[in-house]
Write a protein that holds these residues in place. Structure first.
Motif, PDB file in Angstrom:
ATOM      1  N   LEU A  53     -13.672 -14.586  -9.568  1.00 39.07           N
ATOM      2  CA  LEU A  53     -13.916 -15.295  -8.311  1.00 39.07           C
ATOM      3  C   LEU A  53     -12.720 -16.168  -7.944  1.00 39.07           C
ATOM      4  O   LEU A  53     -12.258 -16.156  -6.794  1.00 39.07           O
ATOM      5  N   LEU A  54     -12.194 -16.911  -8.907  1.00 40.04           N
ATOM      6  CA  LEU A  54     -10.996 -17.726  -8.646  1.00 40.04           C
ATOM      7  C   LEU A  54      -9.827 -16.849  -8.219  1.00 40.04           C
ATOM      8  O   LEU A  54      -9.098 -17.176  -7.279  1.00 40.04           O
ATOM      9  N   LYS A  55      -9.656 -15.726  -8.911  1.00 34.49           N
ATOM     10  CA  LYS A  55      -8.555 -14.815  -8.596  1.00 34.49           C
ATOM     11  C   LYS A  55      -8.711 -14.231  -7.193  1.00 34.49           C
ATOM     12  O   LYS A  55      -7.747 -14.161  -6.436  1.00 34.49           O
ATOM     13  N   ARG A  56      -9.934 -13.840  -6.831  1.00 32.67           N
ATOM     14  CA  ARG A  56     -10.182 -13.281  -5.510  1.00 32.67           C
ATOM     15  C   ARG A  56      -9.903 -14.327  -4.417  1.00 32.67           C
ATOM     16  O   ARG A  56      -9.271 -14.037  -3.398  1.00 32.67           O
ATOM     17  N   LEU A  57     -10.393 -15.564  -4.638  1.00 33.59           N
ATOM     18  CA  LEU A  57     -10.116 -16.637  -3.680  1.00 33.59           C
ATOM     19  C   LEU A  57      -8.618 -16.882  -3.538  1.00 33.59           C
ATOM     20  O   LEU A  57      -8.107 -17.117  -2.443  1.00 33.59           O
ATOM     21  N   SER A  58      -7.915 -16.817  -4.658  1.00 35.00           N
ATOM     22  CA  SER A  58      -6.467 -17.005  -4.666  1.00 35.00           C
ATOM     23  C   SER A  58      -5.777 -15.930  -3.832  1.00 35.00           C
ATOM     24  O   SER A  58      -4.914 -16.230  -3.008  1.00 35.00           O
ATOM     25  N   SER A  61      -6.562 -16.180  -0.002  1.00 35.61           N
ATOM     26  CA  SER A  61      -5.955 -17.320   0.686  1.00 35.61           C
ATOM     27  C   SER A  61      -4.457 -17.441   0.421  1.00 35.61           C
ATOM     28  O   SER A  61      -3.817 -18.364   0.928  1.00 35.61           O
ATOM     29  N   ASN A  62      -3.918 -16.523  -0.389  1.00 35.28           N
ATOM     30  CA  ASN A  62      -2.504 -16.568  -0.767  1.00 35.28           C
ATOM     31  C   ASN A  62      -2.131 -17.936  -1.349  1.00 35.28           C
ATOM     32  O   ASN A  62      -1.136 -18.546  -0.979  1.00 35.28           O
ATOM     33  N   THR A  63      -3.001 -18.399  -2.242  1.00 38.68           N
ATOM     34  CA  THR A  63      -2.847 -19.707  -2.884  1.00 38.68           C
ATOM     35  C   THR A  63      -2.924 -19.503  -4.397  1.00 38.68           C
ATOM     36  O   THR A  63      -3.793 -18.768  -4.861  1.00 38.68           O
ATOM     37  N   VAL A  66      -4.235 -21.944  -9.805  1.00 42.91           N
ATOM     38  CA  VAL A  66      -4.293 -23.336 -10.256  1.00 42.91           C
ATOM     39  C   VAL A  66      -4.552 -24.281  -9.084  1.00 42.91           C
ATOM     40  O   VAL A  66      -5.269 -25.274  -9.233  1.00 42.91           O
ATOM     41  N   ASP A  67      -4.032 -23.971  -7.899  1.00 39.61           N
ATOM     42  CA  ASP A  67      -4.284 -24.817  -6.728  1.00 39.61           C
ATOM     43  C   ASP A  67      -5.738 -24.697  -6.273  1.00 39.61           C
ATOM     44  O   ASP A  67      -6.362 -25.697  -5.904  1.00 39.61           O
ATOM     45  N   ILE A  68      -6.272 -23.481  -6.301  1.00 39.46           N
ATOM     46  CA  ILE A  68      -7.688 -23.277  -5.978  1.00 39.46           C
ATOM     47  C   ILE A  68      -8.538 -24.083  -6.959  1.00 39.46           C
ATOM     48  O   ILE A  68      -9.500 -24.750  -6.583  1.00 39.46           O
ATOM     49  N   SER A  69      -8.166 -24.029  -8.237  1.00 43.50           N
ATOM     50  CA  SER A  69      -8.907 -24.749  -9.278  1.00 43.50           C
ATOM     51  C   SER A  69      -8.858 -26.252  -9.061  1.00 43.50           C
ATOM     52  O   SER A  69      -9.876 -26.936  -9.193  1.00 43.50           O
ATOM     53  N   HIS A  70      -7.679 -26.774  -8.719  1.00 43.42           N
ATOM     54  CA  HIS A  70      -7.555 -28.215  -8.431  1.00 43.42           C
ATOM     55  C   HIS A  70      -8.488 -28.618  -7.296  1.00 43.42           C
ATOM     56  O   HIS A  70      -9.164 -29.642  -7.375  1.00 43.42           O
ATOM     57  N   ARG A  71      -8.519 -27.829  -6.250  1.00 47.03           N
ATOM     58  CA  ARG A  71      -9.378 -28.150  -5.103  1.00 47.03           C
ATOM     59  C   ARG A  71     -10.844 -28.165  -5.509  1.00 47.03           C
ATOM     60  O   ARG A  71     -11.597 -29.048  -5.096  1.00 47.03           O
ATOM     61  N   LEU A  72     -11.245 -27.190  -6.304  1.00 50.41           N
ATOM     62  CA  LEU A  72     -12.634 -27.110  -6.738  1.00 50.41           C
ATOM     63  C   LEU A  72     -13.013 -28.303  -7.611  1.00 50.41           C
ATOM     64  O   LEU A  72     -14.050 -28.929  -7.414  1.00 50.41           O
ATOM     65  N   VAL A  73     -12.161 -28.639  -8.548  1.00 55.20           N
ATOM     66  CA  VAL A  73     -12.448 -29.733  -9.485  1.00 55.20           C
ATOM     67  C   VAL A  73     -12.428 -31.084  -8.794  1.00 55.20           C
ATOM     68  O   VAL A  73     -13.236 -31.963  -9.116  1.00 55.20           O
ATOM     69  N   ASN A  74     -11.554 -31.250  -7.823  1.00 55.18           N
ATOM     70  CA  ASN A  74     -11.374 -32.560  -7.196  1.00 55.18           C
ATOM     71  C   ASN A  74     -12.144 -32.748  -5.903  1.00 55.18           C
ATOM     72  O   ASN A  74     -11.967 -33.762  -5.228  1.00 55.18           O
TER      73      ASN A  74
END
Length: 85
Positions: A53-58, A61-63, A66-74
């Motif tokens: 799921l993280l990889k697909r979102l990445s 969104s071409n992101t 780790v940036d997707i993960s930061h957004r989710l955690v924060n």
């Protein structure tokens, strides 16, 4: 003499840069793991599905992951009210 000094300086710079990269990789791994855990808990999925799921979102969104993960955690979450006694 100058060549020896330059060689030692280059080696020291390379070691320092690798150390910084290693620390950055560890921090990225930790935040990705935390985001995976949050997805696993929220959606009742396993670690592989959470990373997918993280990889697909990445990719969508071409992101970076780790940036997707930061957004989710924060992300700001509303406070839950305590249950009434």
């Amino acid at each position: 003499m100058k060549l020896a000094f330059a060689t030692h300086a280059a080696l020291a710079w390379n070691i320092s840069r690798r150390d910084d990269q290693f620390r950055s990789a560890l921090a990225s791994r930790a935040i990705i793991g935390q985001a995976k855990g949050m997805l696993m808990e929220r959606f009742g999925i396993d670690a592989v599905a959470a990373f997918y799921l993280l990889k697909r979102l990445s990719q969508e969104s071409n992101t970076p992951v780790v940036d997707i993960s930061h957004r989710l955690v924060n992300v700001e979450r509303p406070r839950r009210e305590a249950p009434s006694p």
